[in-house]
Design a protein around this motif. Sequence first.
Motif, mmCIF file in Angstrom:
data_model
loop_
_atom_site.group_PDB
_atom_site.id
_atom_site.type_symbol
_atom_site.label_atom_id
_atom_site.label_comp_id
_atom_site.label_asym_id
_atom_site.label_seq_id
_atom_site.Cartn_x
_atom_site.Cartn_y
_atom_site.Cartn_z
ATOM 1 N N MET A 131 91.808 32.213 22.983
ATOM 2 C CA MET A 131 91.363 31.779 21.961
ATOM 3 C C MET A 131 92.201 31.691 20.689
ATOM 4 O O MET A 131 93.125 32.218 20.765
ATOM 5 C CB MET A 131 90.077 32.839 21.467
ATOM 6 C CG MET A 131 88.890 32.898 22.543
ATOM 7 S SD MET A 131 87.729 34.257 22.118
ATOM 8 C CE MET A 131 86.808 34.275 23.455
ATOM 9 N N ASN A 132 91.905 30.496 20.016
ATOM 10 C CA ASN A 132 92.701 30.165 18.988
ATOM 11 C C ASN A 132 94.241 30.354 19.274
ATOM 12 O O ASN A 132 95.224 30.598 18.544
ATOM 13 C CB ASN A 132 92.501 31.100 17.659
ATOM 14 C CG ASN A 132 91.020 31.102 17.227
ATOM 15 O OD1 ASN A 132 90.724 29.968 17.216
ATOM 16 N ND2 ASN A 132 90.525 32.139 17.038
ATOM 17 N N GLY A 133 94.805 29.722 20.549
ATOM 18 C CA GLY A 133 95.892 29.602 20.719
ATOM 19 C C GLY A 133 96.703 31.081 21.337
ATOM 20 O O GLY A 133 97.759 31.079 21.712
ATOM 21 N N ALA A 134 96.021 32.165 21.422
ATOM 22 C CA ALA A 134 96.387 33.444 21.832
ATOM 23 C C ALA A 134 95.526 33.643 23.228
ATOM 24 O O ALA A 134 94.431 33.565 23.456
ATOM 25 C CB ALA A 134 95.844 34.185 20.943
ATOM 26 N N ALA A 147 99.124 43.084 34.819
ATOM 27 C CA ALA A 147 99.264 42.788 33.301
ATOM 28 C C ALA A 147 98.023 43.206 32.720
ATOM 29 O O ALA A 147 97.204 42.975 32.877
ATOM 30 C CB ALA A 147 99.866 41.096 33.344
ATOM 31 N N GLU A 148 98.750 43.372 31.389
ATOM 32 C CA GLU A 148 97.610 43.701 30.376
ATOM 33 C C GLU A 148 98.380 43.251 29.105
ATOM 34 O O GLU A 148 99.637 43.454 29.041
ATOM 35 C CB GLU A 148 97.111 45.008 30.305
ATOM 36 C CG GLU A 148 96.050 45.284 31.657
ATOM 37 C CD GLU A 148 95.383 46.721 31.514
ATOM 38 O OE1 GLU A 148 95.693 47.432 30.358
ATOM 39 O OE2 GLU A 148 94.905 47.016 32.425
ATOM 40 N N GLY A 149 97.455 42.850 27.978
ATOM 41 C CA GLY A 149 98.320 42.679 26.758
ATOM 42 C C GLY A 149 97.822 41.331 26.168
ATOM 43 O O GLY A 149 97.028 40.407 26.690
ATOM 44 N N SER A 150 98.459 40.682 25.083
ATOM 45 C CA SER A 150 98.130 39.340 24.610
ATOM 46 C C SER A 150 99.702 38.898 24.265
ATOM 47 O O SER A 150 100.685 39.508 23.803
ATOM 48 C CB SER A 150 97.129 39.766 23.373
ATOM 49 O OG SER A 150 97.602 40.642 22.371
ATOM 50 N N MET A 151 99.527 37.477 23.815
ATOM 51 C CA MET A 151 100.418 36.853 23.296
ATOM 52 C C MET A 151 99.810 35.602 22.657
ATOM 53 O O MET A 151 99.191 34.991 22.833
ATOM 54 C CB MET A 151 101.512 36.519 24.299
ATOM 55 C CG MET A 151 101.063 35.663 25.524
ATOM 56 S SD MET A 151 102.414 35.563 26.715
ATOM 57 C CE MET A 151 102.662 33.692 26.813
ATOM 58 N N ASN A 152 100.580 35.054 21.437
ATOM 59 C CA ASN A 152 100.398 33.686 20.935
ATOM 60 C C ASN A 152 101.331 32.738 21.248
ATOM 61 O O ASN A 152 102.343 32.922 21.558
ATOM 62 C CB ASN A 152 100.485 34.302 19.530
ATOM 63 C CG ASN A 152 99.389 35.235 18.806
ATOM 64 O OD1 ASN A 152 98.448 35.262 19.572
ATOM 65 N ND2 ASN A 152 99.653 35.612 17.745
ATOM 66 N N ASN A 201 91.104 22.627 20.314
ATOM 67 C CA ASN A 201 91.470 24.055 20.093
ATOM 68 C C ASN A 201 90.123 24.668 21.147
ATOM 69 O O ASN A 201 89.303 25.448 20.599
ATOM 70 C CB ASN A 201 91.285 24.414 18.872
ATOM 71 C CG ASN A 201 91.620 25.821 18.825
ATOM 72 O OD1 ASN A 201 92.377 26.309 19.501
ATOM 73 N ND2 ASN A 201 91.034 26.623 17.596
ATOM 74 N N PRO A 202 90.272 24.678 22.448
ATOM 75 C CA PRO A 202 89.378 25.186 23.513
ATOM 76 C C PRO A 202 89.451 26.716 23.268
ATOM 77 O O PRO A 202 90.481 27.062 23.219
ATOM 78 C CB PRO A 202 89.326 24.488 24.662
ATOM 79 C CG PRO A 202 90.970 24.335 24.533
ATOM 80 C CD PRO A 202 91.290 23.851 23.218
ATOM 81 N N SER A 203 88.334 27.318 23.714
ATOM 82 C CA SER A 203 88.248 28.777 23.816
ATOM 83 C C SER A 203 87.807 29.059 25.331
ATOM 84 O O SER A 203 86.760 28.752 25.633
ATOM 85 C CB SER A 203 87.589 29.662 23.010
ATOM 86 O OG SER A 203 86.447 29.391 22.740
ATOM 87 N N ILE A 204 88.421 30.020 26.079
ATOM 88 C CA ILE A 204 87.960 30.361 27.269
ATOM 89 C C ILE A 204 87.839 31.627 27.594
ATOM 90 O O ILE A 204 88.806 32.604 27.065
ATOM 91 C CB ILE A 204 88.905 29.760 28.391
ATOM 92 C CG1 ILE A 204 88.752 28.159 28.446
ATOM 93 C CG2 ILE A 204 88.609 30.264 29.880
ATOM 94 C CD1 ILE A 204 90.055 27.565 29.225
ATOM 95 N N ASP A 205 86.759 32.338 28.064
ATOM 96 C CA ASP A 205 86.806 33.802 28.434
ATOM 97 C C ASP A 205 86.385 33.776 30.009
ATOM 98 O O ASP A 205 85.398 33.224 30.498
ATOM 99 C CB ASP A 205 85.468 34.405 27.644
ATOM 100 C CG ASP A 205 85.571 35.915 27.863
ATOM 101 O OD1 ASP A 205 86.379 36.589 27.457
ATOM 102 O OD2 ASP A 205 84.602 36.370 28.269
#
Length: 167
Positions: free
Chosen positions: A142-145, A162-167, A113-117
């Motif tokens: 992060m956490n699949g989102a 683009a801006e926003g988020s999705m799971n 479960n990696p996280s990337i910024d």
Amino acid sequence: DGKVNMRGHVSGTMEDPVFEGTIFSRQISVGDTAIYMASAGIYYQNHVVSLDDGIFDQKNGHFEWRGSYHMDSHALQGFLRFKEWNIKEIKLPESAADGAVNGGMQIGGTLENPSIDFKADFLGGHLGDTPVGQGAIDFSYMNGALSIRKFHLPVGDGLLAAEGSMN
């Protein structure tokens, strides 16, 4: 493919070894990608492999990195800074995108479960035959989102944004 040289000192005990040293390679291939003049300090203790002062070149791109990996928990922690990295090296569909970026990415989480910024300035290039101007890319995973804080690229006579988020 390639040759890696490692030099260092082993201490500790058989049950709890400690290694401190350096690794170096003039050229090594990872998949279809050639990496040149790679080097880093390497340290191992308590099931944690740490790399610091890492550098390597890939075509025109220059990279600096550091990080660690816990062999029991699979926890990752690291940072990669890049200059003039051609996004074509990411191996997107053939000739789909070409252009250089400057920026960096923080990596954490675990292998499972990696996280990337990720933050980068796009210096210009092409999307197929269409010119792409300077822009900005800023996202996290992060956490699949996936969270896109900023994605603005002038493409031809328009703007890809683009801006926003999705799971």
